[in-house]
Write a protein that holds these residues in place. Structure first.
Motif, PDB file in Angstrom:
ATOM      1  N   HIS A  19      20.179 -54.556  -5.412  1.00 29.04           N
ATOM      2  CA  HIS A  19      20.329 -54.559  -7.069  1.00 29.04           C
ATOM      3  C   HIS A  19      20.943 -53.282  -7.086  1.00 29.04           C
ATOM      4  CE1 HIS A  19      16.630 -56.623  -6.998  1.00 29.04           C
ATOM      5  NE2 HIS A  19      16.875 -57.071  -8.231  1.00 29.04           N
ATOM      6  N   LEU A  20      21.967 -53.320  -8.253  1.00 32.86           N
ATOM      7  CA  LEU A  20      22.889 -52.319  -8.739  1.00 32.86           C
ATOM      8  C   LEU A  20      21.852 -51.024  -9.315  1.00 32.86           C
ATOM      9  CD1 LEU A  20      26.010 -53.795 -10.416  1.00 32.86           C
ATOM     10  CD2 LEU A  20      25.693 -53.058  -7.894  1.00 32.86           C
ATOM     11  N   LYS A  21      22.141 -50.116  -9.132  1.00 32.68           N
ATOM     12  CA  LYS A  21      21.332 -48.981  -9.742  1.00 32.68           C
ATOM     13  C   LYS A  21      22.197 -47.541 -10.143  1.00 32.68           C
ATOM     14  CE  LYS A  21      17.306 -45.853  -9.195  1.00 32.68           C
ATOM     15  NZ  LYS A  21      16.692 -46.544 -10.146  1.00 32.68           N
ATOM     16  N   VAL A  22      22.357 -47.186 -11.264  1.00 36.01           N
ATOM     17  CA  VAL A  22      22.993 -46.236 -11.737  1.00 36.01           C
ATOM     18  C   VAL A  22      22.186 -44.945 -12.114  1.00 36.01           C
ATOM     19  CG1 VAL A  22      24.503 -45.352 -13.791  1.00 36.01           C
ATOM     20  CG2 VAL A  22      24.538 -47.860 -13.110  1.00 36.01           C
ATOM     21  N   ILE A  23      22.594 -43.936 -11.411  1.00 32.38           N
ATOM     22  CA  ILE A  23      21.608 -42.840 -11.309  1.00 32.38           C
ATOM     23  C   ILE A  23      22.215 -41.637 -12.048  1.00 32.38           C
ATOM     24  CG2 ILE A  23      20.544 -43.390  -9.294  1.00 32.38           C
ATOM     25  CD1 ILE A  23      21.920 -41.468  -7.481  1.00 32.38           C
ATOM     26  N   GLY A  24      23.469 -41.661 -12.376  1.00 33.95           N
ATOM     27  CA  GLY A  24      24.109 -40.485 -13.072  1.00 33.95           C
ATOM     28  C   GLY A  24      25.564 -40.884 -13.113  1.00 33.95           C
ATOM     29  N   PRO A  25      26.556 -40.213 -13.995  1.00 33.28           N
ATOM     30  CA  PRO A  25      27.996 -40.443 -14.301  1.00 33.28           C
ATOM     31  C   PRO A  25      28.663 -40.560 -12.833  1.00 33.28           C
ATOM     32  CG  PRO A  25      27.249 -38.615 -15.622  1.00 33.28           C
ATOM     33  CD  PRO A  25      25.894 -38.993 -14.954  1.00 33.28           C
ATOM     34  N   GLY A  26      29.376 -41.668 -12.539  1.00 34.34           N
ATOM     35  CA  GLY A  26      29.817 -41.795 -11.256  1.00 34.34           C
ATOM     36  C   GLY A  26      29.122 -42.235 -10.190  1.00 34.34           C
ATOM     37  N   LYS A  27      27.780 -42.269 -10.304  1.00 34.65           N
ATOM     38  CA  LYS A  27      26.811 -42.225  -8.984  1.00 34.65           C
ATOM     39  C   LYS A  27      26.401 -43.701  -9.280  1.00 34.65           C
ATOM     40  CE  LYS A  27      25.949 -37.516  -8.878  1.00 34.65           C
ATOM     41  NZ  LYS A  27      24.921 -36.343  -8.999  1.00 34.65           N
ATOM     42  N   LEU A  28      26.831 -44.757  -8.538  1.00 34.87           N
ATOM     43  CA  LEU A  28      26.445 -46.049  -8.451  1.00 34.87           C
ATOM     44  C   LEU A  28      26.007 -46.506  -6.994  1.00 34.87           C
ATOM     45  CD1 LEU A  28      26.099 -48.697 -10.091  1.00 34.87           C
ATOM     46  CD2 LEU A  28      28.548 -49.338  -9.476  1.00 34.87           C
ATOM     47  N   LEU A  29      24.862 -46.893  -7.026  1.00 35.04           N
ATOM     48  CA  LEU A  29      24.180 -47.272  -5.875  1.00 35.04           C
ATOM     49  C   LEU A  29      23.835 -48.922  -5.641  1.00 35.04           C
ATOM     50  CD1 LEU A  29      21.374 -44.683  -5.249  1.00 35.04           C
ATOM     51  CD2 LEU A  29      23.810 -44.329  -4.738  1.00 35.04           C
ATOM     52  N   ILE A  30      23.875 -49.217  -4.459  1.00 35.10           N
ATOM     53  CA  ILE A  30      23.109 -50.311  -4.354  1.00 35.10           C
ATOM     54  C   ILE A  30      21.823 -50.200  -3.391  1.00 35.10           C
ATOM     55  CG2 ILE A  30      23.268 -52.810  -2.884  1.00 35.10           C
ATOM     56  CD1 ILE A  30      26.377 -52.839  -3.239  1.00 35.10           C
ATOM     57  N   VAL A  31      20.776 -50.675  -4.291  1.00 38.44           N
ATOM     58  CA  VAL A  31      19.584 -50.346  -3.533  1.00 38.44           C
ATOM     59  C   VAL A  31      18.488 -51.774  -2.981  1.00 38.44           C
ATOM     60  CG1 VAL A  31      19.066 -48.525  -4.998  1.00 38.44           C
ATOM     61  CG2 VAL A  31      18.082 -50.683  -5.656  1.00 38.44           C
ATOM     62  N   GLY A  32      17.706 -51.625  -2.085  1.00 39.88           N
ATOM     63  CA  GLY A  32      17.205 -52.630  -1.533  1.00 39.88           C
ATOM     64  C   GLY A  32      16.083 -53.242  -2.523  1.00 39.88           C
ATOM     65  N   GLU A  33      15.261 -54.179  -2.083  1.00 39.12           N
ATOM     66  CA  GLU A  33      14.275 -54.638  -2.931  1.00 39.12           C
ATOM     67  C   GLU A  33      13.126 -53.844  -3.110  1.00 39.12           C
ATOM     68  OE1 GLU A  33      13.489 -58.661  -0.285  1.00 39.12           O
ATOM     69  OE2 GLU A  33      14.284 -59.502  -2.131  1.00 39.12           O
ATOM     70  N   GLU A  34      13.089 -52.707  -2.331  1.00 36.79           N
ATOM     71  CA  GLU A  34      12.043 -51.814  -2.606  1.00 36.79           C
ATOM     72  C   GLU A  34      12.381 -50.583  -3.347  1.00 36.79           C
ATOM     73  OE1 GLU A  34       8.778 -52.453  -2.029  1.00 36.79           O
ATOM     74  OE2 GLU A  34       9.480 -54.518  -0.968  1.00 36.79           O
ATOM     75  N   GLY A  35      13.744 -50.536  -3.768  1.00 39.78           N
ATOM     76  CA  GLY A  35      14.434 -49.474  -4.331  1.00 39.78           C
ATOM     77  C   GLY A  35      14.884 -48.466  -3.407  1.00 39.78           C
ATOM     78  N   GLU A  36      15.005 -48.674  -2.244  1.00 35.82           N
ATOM     79  CA  GLU A  36      15.523 -47.840  -1.221  1.00 35.82           C
ATOM     80  C   GLU A  36      17.037 -47.738  -1.216  1.00 35.82           C
ATOM     81  OE1 GLU A  36      15.336 -51.697   1.001  1.00 35.82           O
ATOM     82  OE2 GLU A  36      14.067 -50.667  -0.481  1.00 35.82           O
TER      83      GLU A  36
END
Length: 255
Positions: free
Chosen positions: A90-107
Motif C-alpha cells: 500500500h501507499l502511505k503518506v507520512i509527511g510532505p514529500g515522504k511517500l512510502l510503500i508499506v507491506g501488508e502489516e504496515g512495515e
C-alpha cells in the motif's frame, strides 16, 4: 468540493471525476496556486490572497498536501523484488514529500525519496532501485490505475524536489508533466561542477580539474542531489547526473 459564486450559483467538483492536479495554470498566475482538472475538462484553480494577516501560505500548502493524502494514502499496489512473486502492498503518506510503500502489516518497504533510479516497464510497472551500504536493491512496483500513477508523480513533483531526477523517466507516460519539469536555478559553482560531471570527469577528480577544495565540491554534490540533478552511485562521493540534469542547455537557458 463545493464552489459558491453569487452570480453563477453553486457547483460541485467530485474527486471521483479528478483527472489531473498540480499542473501549471492555463493562464498567467503569479501567486500561490493549485490546479485541478475534472472530467468534461473543467478546471478549478485554488489560490490565496496577498494579505498575510488573513491568508497563510503554510496552511494553504498543508491543505494541498491533505488533498494528496486523501487521494494516495492506503491505495493498494503490487510489489516484488528480484523477480519474486507479486505481493500486495500500500501507499502511505507520512509527511510532505515522504511517500512510502508499506507491506501488508504496515512495515515500510520502500521510500520514494530514497530511490536513485527509476524506469518505466511494460504493463504499468515501475522499476525502482536505491542504494544501501549492503548494496543495490531493486523493486518492481505495479500501480494499475493510470490516474494514481499520475497523482504519485504530481505529488513528488510538488513536495519532493529531490525526486525530480528520476521523474523525467517516469513522466514520459504523461507528456504535460514531462514538459513542466524544470531544472532548478543553479549557482555558478553548481553549474561548473555539474558541467564537469556531464562532460565525463570522474567525480573523484572534479576538485583537481576545477581547482576547488574537496569540501566545496562535496557540499556542491549535496546541493545538486537535493535539487534532483545528481544521484549517488555506490559510495557517497561517487555521483552521476540524473536525466533531469541533462535537460540543461549549457550554452544558455534551460530547455
Amino acid at each position: 468540493m463545493k464552489f459558491l459564486d453569487e452570480k453563477a450559483g453553486e457547483d460541485f467538483f467530485s474527486f471521483a471525476a479528478l483527472e489531473d492536479l498540480g499542473f501549471l495554470p492555463p493562464l498567467q498566475w503569479d501567486g500561490p496556486n493549485f490546479t485541478m482538472r475534472f472530467s468534461r475538462d473543467r478546471i478549478l484553480i485554488l489560490s490565496i490572497g496577498d494579505n498575510p494577516l488573513i491568508y497563510d501560505r503554510e496552511k494553504f500548502e498543508a491543505f494541498i498536501h491533505r488533498i494528496f493524502f486523501e487521494l494516495l494514502n492506503g491505495v493498494p499496489v503490487l510489489l516484488r523484488e528480484a523477480r519474486e512473486p507479486w505481493k500486495t502492498a500500500h501507499l502511505k503518506v507520512i509527511g510532505p514529500g515522504k511517500l512510502l510503500i508499506v507491506g501488508e502489516e504496515g512495515e515500510p518497504v520502500l521510500s520514494f525519496s530514497s530511490v536513485t533510479e527509476a524506469k518505466p516497464g511494460e504493463d504499468a510497472v515501475w522499476r525502482l532501485e536505491f542504494y544501501l551500504p549492503s548494496g543495490v536493491r531493486r523493486f518492481e512496483v505495479k500501480i494499475r490505475d493510470r490516474r494514481i500513477r499520475l497523482f504519485v508523480l504530481r505529488y513528488l513533483q510538488r513536495f519532493s524536489q529531490a525526486s525530480w531526477g528520476y521523474l523525467v523517466e517516469l513522466s514520459r507516460e504523461f507528456p504535460q508533466l514531462e514538459r513542466e519539469l524544470r531544472v532548478p536555478e543553479l549557482e555558478p559553482v553548481e553549474r561548473e561542477v555539474l558541467g564537469a560531471l556531464i562532460a565525463g570527469v570522474d567525480p573523484l577528480d572534479v576538485p583537481g580539474v576545477l581547482r576547488l577544495d574537496v569540501v566545496t565540491v562535496e557540499k556542491t554534490y549535496d546541493s545538486l542531489i537535493r535539487k534532483g540533478l545528481l544521484r549517488i552511485r555506490g559510495i557517497r562521493k561517487i555521483v552521476e547526473p540524473t536525466p533531469l540534469a541533462k535537460k540543461i542547455k549549457w550554452e544558455g537557458d534551460e530547455e
